[in-house]
Design an enzyme around this catalytic site. Structure first.
Site, PDB file in Angstrom:
ATOM      1  CG  ASP A 135       5.969  -1.969 -34.984  1.00  0.00           C
ATOM      2  OD1 ASP A 135       7.072  -2.544 -35.072  1.00  0.00           O
ATOM      3  OD2 ASP A 135       5.164  -1.929 -35.941  1.00  0.00           O
ATOM      4  CD  GLU A 159      11.045   0.466 -34.394  1.00  0.00           C
ATOM      5  OE1 GLU A 159      11.006   1.542 -35.012  1.00  0.00           O
ATOM      6  OE2 GLU A 159      10.049  -0.267 -34.249  1.00  0.00           O
TER       7      GLU A 159
HETATM    8  O1  G3I Z   1      16.890   4.211 -49.712  1.00  0.00           O
HETATM    9  C1  G3I Z   1      16.831   5.607 -49.488  1.00  0.00           C
HETATM   10  C2  G3I Z   1      18.122   6.240 -49.863  1.00  0.00           C
HETATM   11  O2  G3I Z   1      18.354   6.074 -51.218  1.00  0.00           O
HETATM   12  C3  G3I Z   1      18.075   7.692 -49.459  1.00  0.00           C
HETATM   13  O3  G3I Z   1      19.306   8.282 -49.712  1.00  0.00           O
HETATM   14  C4  G3I Z   1      17.741   7.813 -47.986  1.00  0.00           C
HETATM   15  C5  G3I Z   1      17.597   9.245 -47.520  1.00  0.00           C
HETATM   16  O4  G3I Z   1      16.923   9.297 -46.284  1.00  0.00           O
HETATM   17  O5  G3I Z   1      16.527   7.211 -47.739  1.00  0.00           O
HETATM   18  C6  G3I Z   1      16.510   5.855 -48.046  1.00  0.00           C
HETATM   19  O6  G3I Z   1      15.248   5.392 -47.809  1.00  0.00           O
HETATM   20  C7  G3I Z   1      14.874   5.213 -46.477  1.00  0.00           C
HETATM   21  C8  G3I Z   1      14.570   3.744 -46.312  1.00  0.00           C
HETATM   22  O7  G3I Z   1      14.045   3.544 -45.063  1.00  0.00           O
HETATM   23  C9  G3I Z   1      15.808   2.866 -46.452  1.00  0.00           C
HETATM   24  O8  G3I Z   1      15.494   1.517 -46.317  1.00  0.00           O
HETATM   25  C10 G3I Z   1      13.685   6.081 -46.180  1.00  0.00           C
HETATM   26  O9  G3I Z   1      14.071   7.434 -46.173  1.00  0.00           O
HETATM   27  C11 G3I Z   1      13.099   5.701 -44.864  1.00  0.00           C
HETATM   28  O10 G3I Z   1      11.917   6.410 -44.618  1.00  0.00           O
HETATM   29  C12 G3I Z   1      12.829   4.230 -44.817  1.00  0.00           C
HETATM   30  O11 G3I Z   1      12.536   3.876 -43.552  1.00  0.00           O
HETATM   31  C13 G3I Z   1      11.794   2.715 -43.281  1.00  0.00           C
HETATM   32  C14 G3I Z   1      10.922   3.033 -42.083  1.00  0.00           C
HETATM   33  O12 G3I Z   1      10.262   1.887 -41.654  1.00  0.00           O
HETATM   34  C15 G3I Z   1       9.905   4.124 -42.349  1.00  0.00           C
HETATM   35  O13 G3I Z   1       8.971   3.715 -43.257  1.00  0.00           O
HETATM   36  C16 G3I Z   1      12.766   1.587 -42.954  1.00  0.00           C
HETATM   37  O14 G3I Z   1      13.435   1.142 -44.117  1.00  0.00           O
HETATM   38  C17 G3I Z   1      12.025   0.431 -42.320  1.00  0.00           C
HETATM   39  O15 G3I Z   1      12.981  -0.490 -41.858  1.00  0.00           O
HETATM   40  C18 G3I Z   1      11.147   0.904 -41.196  1.00  0.00           C
HETATM   41  O16 G3I Z   1      10.433  -0.155 -40.726  1.00  0.00           O
HETATM   42  C19 G3I Z   1       9.676   0.021 -39.536  1.00  0.00           C
HETATM   43  C20 G3I Z   1       8.236  -0.327 -39.868  1.00  0.00           C
HETATM   44  O17 G3I Z   1       7.716   0.629 -40.753  1.00  0.00           O
HETATM   45  C21 G3I Z   1       7.383  -0.418 -38.603  1.00  0.00           C
HETATM   46  N1  G3I Z   1       7.997  -1.282 -37.644  1.00  0.00           N
HETATM   47  C22 G3I Z   1       9.321  -0.869 -37.257  1.00  0.00           C
HETATM   48  C23 G3I Z   1      10.250  -0.873 -38.457  1.00  0.00           C
HETATM   49  C24 G3I Z   1      11.669  -0.502 -38.083  1.00  0.00           C
HETATM   50  O18 G3I Z   1      11.858   0.824 -37.764  1.00  0.00           O
HETATM   51  O1  9MR Z   2       6.947   2.955 -32.532  1.00  0.00           O
HETATM   52  C1  9MR Z   2       6.873   3.224 -33.915  1.00  0.00           C
HETATM   53  C2  9MR Z   2       7.994   2.516 -34.651  1.00  0.00           C
HETATM   54  O2  9MR Z   2       7.841   1.128 -34.541  1.00  0.00           O
HETATM   55  C3  9MR Z   2       8.048   2.955 -36.092  1.00  0.00           C
HETATM   56  O3  9MR Z   2       9.196   2.461 -36.715  1.00  0.00           O
HETATM   57  C4  9MR Z   2       8.045   4.471 -36.174  1.00  0.00           C
HETATM   58  C5  9MR Z   2       8.040   4.967 -37.608  1.00  0.00           C
HETATM   59  O4  9MR Z   2       6.965   4.505 -38.303  1.00  0.00           O
HETATM   60  O5  9MR Z   2       6.963   5.000 -35.498  1.00  0.00           O
HETATM   61  C6  9MR Z   2       6.934   4.705 -34.131  1.00  0.00           C
HETATM   62  O6  9MR Z   2       5.815   5.271 -33.574  1.00  0.00           O
HETATM   63  C7  9MR Z   2       5.873   6.658 -33.376  1.00  0.00           C
HETATM   64  C8  9MR Z   2       4.992   7.364 -34.378  1.00  0.00           C
HETATM   65  O7  9MR Z   2       5.431   7.182 -35.680  1.00  0.00           O
HETATM   66  C9  9MR Z   2       4.937   8.835 -34.049  1.00  0.00           C
HETATM   67  N1  9MR Z   2       4.506   9.021 -32.686  1.00  0.00           N
HETATM   68  C10 9MR Z   2       5.402   8.406 -31.725  1.00  0.00           C
HETATM   69  C11 9MR Z   2       5.451   6.931 -31.950  1.00  0.00           C
HETATM   70  C12 9MR Z   2       6.426   6.279 -30.964  1.00  0.00           C
HETATM   71  O8  9MR Z   2       5.885   6.233 -29.726  1.00  0.00           O
END
Ligand code: G3I
Ligand code: 9MR
Ligand code: ZN
Length: 593
Positions: free
Chosen positions: A202, A573
């Site tokens: 993103d 991603e």
């Molecule tokens: O740490 C827990 C773990 O204890 C548990 O067992 C496990 C079960 O699913 O979950 C773990 O947590 C997860 C965490 O990432 C780990 O770092 C969460 O479920 C999960 O939702 C979380 O995801 C994050 C994600 O965004 C959604 O918010 C990622 O860390 C994070 O790297 C990712 O970052 C995104 C940005 O929001 C937007 N840009 C892209 C980027 C990469 O995908």
């Molecule tokens: O593209 C988005 C990515 O960078 C994020 O990690 C992810 C989770 O937050 O979300 C992606 O966007 C999606 C959105 O959450 C749901 N609709 C589809 C999007 C991807 O095109």
């Protein structure tokens, strides 16, 4: 065939006797056809199999060299052949099969450590097939380092980017040139939108994730700078007298600096309200907002702590190249610290109407500790050291064998920087070094029992598990810096081998690196190109399966929960915080040993 023609003398061909010349011509054509047939047969037989897993970049000459074989035939032997002439350079026996519950694979190890002669090779296992080619040599990771560090240039916001003649279609025009204060920021009106790196697939920019990414890259410079000084990244600043890794990092520091308010606090993020479609960055016209917590004091403690830590490291790193810039960073770090002392617990969660990345950490005490430690290391000021010494004890337990640092857990970085910086309190330094060595020891032992020799536990296959693997390597390499131990380095390299192809999918998880890389990252600029932008690490297997594409994947062993599909943002991603520890371990491997 040649023999058959030979033993029929011309004279015995009565009916369609040909002239000598015509016969020669026919002979030559038939030989060519035979050759083409044989070559295509060989090529067909020689298509590499995913059953033999190698690091597709390669192996350092004097390090262990293992390939993993997963086959139902339970083969006994393997050979290593030289690419190009196919000569056998080594034969060996496969190890006893071992079962890996995380992937469901039955794995046999092929150990060819003895082979230390630089070159290009492949493995062959009778009844299974041949592997992709790999190198052995001191510089086998140079290309991967170059591409993965240069990928930050590709992520640049606020400027036109062009990877040049080597990657002709890889460019974009200047993007996100205007910004505005979101109502949650406590301010109104336009805000400059300055530089920075797009976070991932993103186009958001998030201070917390920028913090750990930039900090990791600055540490890469601090720890391995000697090897990196000469590396050119072919970026616009190349040749300006500053090492390119610092030139690139500065692009993001400048954006971070723009996120600091007059009172020293730092806003959490700058992004649109929702994720844009899969369009190039310059086509994204959604407003790029500076987003805050929605109420006083609007800035968040985690962002401000990370900011202070990173600006403090920058002050050390840039001093020899641009003292004024170093001073500016230090001033910003001190101001952030002052704000943090006043507001240590302001958490961030997306305010109403905001759907982009959250990076909402529930506890900012580790960011606070990191800020103190880096500020102490850069200034020697007693106040910072006192804060560190008063608080570090509670965080010693974060130096453990199953939780390398990540964006929500920066306490290990705080502890390590105090020890690496030779803190005055010798007891604290010794305790940190001891905890680090003991955690590293346990990682080494666990990895040595793992059929794929990796540091990951079943619980580590989360969103960004490839980043977890790379951060284990960082943890091991820092432990090695504190208490040198060859096995720490070797285990760090084992995770790198996993990321570059020695895994259940036989995929190199770095775009355009290796003979069988993944192809379809969730990365907006890559959509529609024949190959994705180079040097980007995939998030990797994720047992959480938090996207629609993954939910269609039948549940299975955690290491298999991965899709090389654009739609799979939860497993495919890319992100600046996963690439950074990859750059770190590649930098360690660059010297070759
Ligand atoms: O740490 C827990 C773990 O204890 C548990 O067992 C496990 C079960 O699913 O979950 C773990 O947590 C997860 C965490 O990432 C780990 O770092 C969460 O479920 C999960 O939702 C979380 O995801 C994050 C994600 O965004 C959604 O918010 C990622 O860390 C994070 O790297 C990712 O970052 C995104 C940005 O929001 C937007 N840009 C892209 C980027 C990469 O995908
Ligand atoms: O593209 C988005 C990515 O960078 C994020 O990690 C992810 C989770 O937050 O979300 C992606 O966007 C999606 C959105 O959450 C749901 N609709 C589809 C999007 C991807 O095109
Ligand atoms: Zn942009």
């Amino acid at each position: 065939m040649q023999g058959a023609v030979k033993h029929l003398p011309y004279r015995t061909r009565p009916v369609w006797r040909l002239s000598h010349t015509a016969h020669r011509a026919l002979y030559s054509v038939s030989m060519k056809l035979a050759a083409i047939f044989l070559i295509s047969l060989c090529a067909f037989a020689a298509a590499p199999t995913t059953d033999i897993k190698v690091d597709q970049a390669g192996y350092l000459p004097h390090s262990p060299k293992l390939a993993m074989v997963v086959s139902h035939t339970l083969a006994k032997e393997f050979s290593v052949r030289r690419a190009g002439n196919d000569s056998v350079v080594l034969r060996g026996r496969l190890a006893e099969p071992a079962s890996d519950p995380d992937s469901g694979d039955i794995v046999q190890e092929a150990d060819f450590t003895k082979l230390d002669k630089p070159g290009k090779y492949y493995l062959e296992v009778p009844g299974v097939g041949r592997s992709w080619e790999f190198g052995i040599g001191p510089d086998v990771f140079a290309r991967a380092f170059y591409l993965s560090m240069r990928s930050y240039y590709g992520q640049r916001c606020g400027t036109a980017v062009d990877l040049g003649p080597e990657f002709p279609a890889y460019k974009h025009a200047a993007c996100h040139l205007e910004g505005a204060y979101h109502v949650s920021s406590g301010k109104t009106g336009p805000h400059i939108s300055a530089k920075g790196w797009h976070d991932a697939g993103d186009y958001g920019r998030y201070v917390v994730n920028s913090g750990i990414s930039t900090g990791t890259l600055l540490w890469t410079w601090e720890i391995f700078g000697g090897r990196l000084k000469q590396v050119t990244l072919n970026i616009p600043e190349s040749g300006n007298g500053t090492p390119d890794i610092l030139n690139e990092i500065r692009w993001n520091l400048d954006w971070m600096l723009s996120m600091q308010d007059g009172d020293g606090g730092v806003w959490h993020k700058q992004s649109s309200e929702r994720f844009c479609d899969f369009i190039p960055p310059e086509k994204d016209t959604l407003i790029s907002y500076v987003i805050g917590t929605g109420k006083e004091p609007y800035k968040s403690s985690c962002a401000t702590g990370d900011f202070a830590a990173v600006m403090a490291i920058a002050a050390r790193a840039y001093r020899p190249f641009d003292a004024a810039y170093a001073e500016k960073c230090l001033r910003a770090a001190r101001q952030a610290w002052t704000w943090l002392e006043k507001y240590p617990d302001v958490l961030f969660h997306n305010p109403p109407g905001i759907q982009t990345g959250d990076y909402g950490d529930g506890d900012c005490a580790d960011e606070h500790l990191w800020a103190a430690a880096e500020l102490w290391r850069s200034t020697g000021d007693q106040a910072f050291e006192r804060y560190f010494l008063d608080h570090f004890g509670a965080f010693r337990k974060t130096l453990k064998p199953n939780a390398p640092p990540d964006w929500g857990n920066v306490a290990p970085l705080a502890l390590w920087t105090y020890a690496l910086g030779h803190g005055k309190n010798a007891e604290a330094v010794a305790a940190i070094a001891q905890d680090s060595a003991s955690a590293a020891q346990q990682i080494v032992e666990r990895a040595s029992r793992h059929p794929y020799r990796i540091s990951l536990t079943s619980a580590d296959y989360i969103w960004g598990s490839n980043g977890v693997a790379a951060n284990y390597s960082l943890q091991l390499l820092v432990a090695n810096a504190l208490r040198p131990d060859r096995r720490f380095v070797e285990t760090a390299l084992d995770n790198l081998h996993y990321l570059l192809g020695r895994n259940t999918f036989s995929l190199s998880w770095v775009t355009q690196v290796g003979a069988n890389p993944y192809h379809h990252p969730h990365h907006r600029p890559s959509a529609g190109l024949p190959e994705p932008w180079p040097g980007l690490l995939s998030g990797g297997p994720n047992r959480g399966r938090q996207d629609a594409a993954m939910r269609k994947l039948p549940n299975g062993p955690p290491a298999k929960m991965y899709l090389d599909e654009l739609a799979s943002y939860a497993s495919n991603e890319v992100a600046i915080n996963w690439n950074a520890p990859l750059v770190f371990v590649l930098a360690a491997a660059l010297a070759g040993n």
